[in-house]
Design a protein around this motif. Sequence first.
Motif, short mmCIF file in Angstrom:
data_model
loop_
_atom_site.label_atom_id
_atom_site.label_comp_id
_atom_site.label_asym_id
_atom_site.label_seq_id
_atom_site.Cartn_x
_atom_site.Cartn_y
_atom_site.Cartn_z
N ASP A 38 10.89 -2.28 -22.50
CA ASP A 38 9.61 -2.98 -22.33
C ASP A 38 9.01 -2.60 -20.98
OD1 ASP A 38 9.96 -5.34 -20.18
OD2 ASP A 38 11.83 -5.14 -21.34
N PRO A 39 7.68 -2.79 -20.81
CA PRO A 39 7.01 -2.35 -19.58
C PRO A 39 7.56 -2.99 -18.31
CG PRO A 39 5.39 -2.82 -21.28
CD PRO A 39 6.72 -3.31 -21.79
N TYR A 40 7.99 -4.26 -18.38
CA TYR A 40 8.50 -4.92 -17.19
C TYR A 40 9.83 -4.32 -16.74
CZ TYR A 40 4.89 -8.48 -17.56
OH TYR A 40 3.68 -9.13 -17.60
N ALA A 41 10.70 -4.07 -17.71
CA ALA A 41 11.98 -3.45 -17.38
C ALA A 41 11.77 -2.03 -16.85
CB ALA A 41 12.90 -3.42 -18.60
N ALA A 42 10.78 -1.34 -17.40
CA ALA A 42 10.46 0.02 -16.93
C ALA A 42 9.97 -0.02 -15.49
CB ALA A 42 9.41 0.65 -17.84
N ASP B 148 5.04 13.05 -13.04
CA ASP B 148 6.46 13.09 -12.72
C ASP B 148 7.28 12.80 -13.98
OD1 ASP B 148 9.14 11.87 -11.85
OD2 ASP B 148 8.35 12.62 -9.94
N ARG B 149 8.37 13.50 -14.14
CA ARG B 149 9.20 13.35 -15.34
C ARG B 149 9.77 11.95 -15.46
NH1 ARG B 149 9.40 14.04 -20.37
NH2 ARG B 149 11.48 13.67 -21.23
N ARG B 150 10.08 11.29 -14.35
CA ARG B 150 10.64 9.94 -14.41
C ARG B 150 9.66 8.98 -15.08
NH1 ARG B 150 11.99 8.84 -8.26
NH2 ARG B 150 10.08 10.10 -8.09
N LEU B 151 8.40 9.07 -14.70
CA LEU B 151 7.39 8.19 -15.28
C LEU B 151 7.18 8.52 -16.75
CD1 LEU B 151 5.52 5.89 -14.44
CD2 LEU B 151 3.77 7.58 -13.90
N GLU B 152 7.18 9.80 -17.10
CA GLU B 152 7.00 10.19 -18.49
C GLU B 152 8.17 9.72 -19.35
OE1 GLU B 152 6.37 14.36 -18.67
OE2 GLU B 152 4.46 14.32 -17.59
N VAL C 161 10.62 0.83 -9.63
CA VAL C 161 10.65 0.30 -8.26
C VAL C 161 12.03 0.51 -7.65
CG1 VAL C 161 10.55 -1.80 -6.89
CG2 VAL C 161 8.82 -1.38 -8.63
N ALA C 162 13.09 0.29 -8.44
CA ALA C 162 14.45 0.50 -7.94
C ALA C 162 14.66 1.95 -7.53
CB ALA C 162 15.47 0.09 -9.00
N GLY C 163 14.08 2.86 -8.31
CA GLY C 163 14.21 4.28 -7.99
C GLY C 163 13.46 4.66 -6.72
N THR D 299 0.83 -1.20 0.00
CA THR D 299 0.00 0.00 0.00
C THR D 299 0.86 1.25 0.00
OG1 THR D 299 -1.79 -1.13 1.16
CG2 THR D 299 -1.80 1.26 1.23
N ALA D 300 1.93 1.24 0.80
CA ALA D 300 2.83 2.39 0.84
C ALA D 300 3.50 2.62 -0.51
CB ALA D 300 3.89 2.18 1.93
N LEU D 301 3.93 1.54 -1.16
CA LEU D 301 4.53 1.67 -2.49
C LEU D 301 3.53 2.19 -3.50
CD1 LEU D 301 6.75 -1.55 -2.79
CD2 LEU D 301 7.54 0.83 -2.79
N ARG D 302 2.29 1.68 -3.40
CA ARG D 302 1.26 2.12 -4.34
C ARG D 302 0.98 3.61 -4.19
NH1 ARG D 302 -2.53 -1.26 -2.98
NH2 ARG D 302 -1.90 -2.85 -4.47
N GLU D 303 0.99 4.08 -2.94
CA GLU D 303 0.76 5.51 -2.71
C GLU D 303 1.90 6.33 -3.28
OE1 GLU D 303 0.31 5.78 1.49
OE2 GLU D 303 -1.81 5.15 1.46
N ARG D 304 3.13 5.84 -3.15
CA ARG D 304 4.27 6.57 -3.71
C ARG D 304 4.22 6.59 -5.23
NH1 ARG D 304 9.71 4.59 -0.79
NH2 ARG D 304 10.54 6.23 -2.17
N ILE D 305 3.80 5.46 -5.82
CA ILE D 305 3.69 5.42 -7.28
C ILE D 305 2.56 6.34 -7.74
CG2 ILE D 305 3.05 3.93 -9.23
CD1 ILE D 305 4.52 1.65 -7.79
#
Length: 319
Positions: free
Chosen positions: A304-308, A288-292, A313-315, A276-282
Amino acid sequence: MAVDVPGLVEQARQGRPRAVARLISLVEGASPQLREVMAALAPLTGNAYVVGLTGSPGVGKSTSTSALVTAYRKAGRRVGVLAVDPSSPFSGGALLGDRVRMSEHASDPGVYIRSMATRGHLGGLAWAAPQAIRVLDAAGCDVVLVETVGVGQSEVEIASQADTSVVLLAPGMGDGIQAAKAGILEIGDVYVVNKADRDGADATARELNHMLGLGEARKPGDWRPPIVKTVAARGEGVDEVVEALEKHRAWMEERGVLAERRRARAAREVETIAVTALRERIGDLHGDRRLEALAERITGGTLDPYAAADELVAGLTGE
């Protein structure tokens, strides 16, 4: 406005219902003080026996829960009840009618009844149910009865939250056919055929017994779920249900199953909080520019979407 959490916990330990209600409200509302509440409760938990009651709509879950409260109170046990009602997908409201159906216990200081709305959470429970169970445990309840909403074959979350799961059926509601299907009838530690004064009760019990016999092979000493017939509205067969529950608890304690189930329950709770905490952060990353930037690389064919997702998550976790 901040509340005095240590004071509330102490009052809850003294059996004051308003303090218990306030603590559960803090849980349901995801209060900023929720972490403080859980930290204060942690040393006080682990004593309550959690029994989950589930089944299709109309089988008599509320009546059976009320009858079990009566039986446990006669034995001198303090009882907490969490009764989960479905939320409207339109208004978000819930009837929360279990307090009305269990009104005979309203004046008993040894009983605490709390209705909770699912608030869209699937699985037959409210999302705050694990923490609310912990509040009732810390408040000194010997037994906590958790009544789910009327559930179907796949809504079996109660099995992961209770020490013992009771599945209720009733004759004349198609439950004999449901016994042949996977899902809800695979989670029971005790099965109850309620409304046993109706025609077809014996046939329902026989069919259920047959289906249990076709299940996975049991080794000597394994628990075989008993089938108890009741007429909860008249209190008939309820003592036999309590006896079956106590036998299951003793069996679990003797073999270490109870401690194992509680460890697994705690692990799932930690996992849920972390996810839940991760989902809220996402969720905070929209725009956000990182996601774009990741999206641009995906649409450009260089990622690919999985590598993205791995990069994202690593970030977030700093790995």
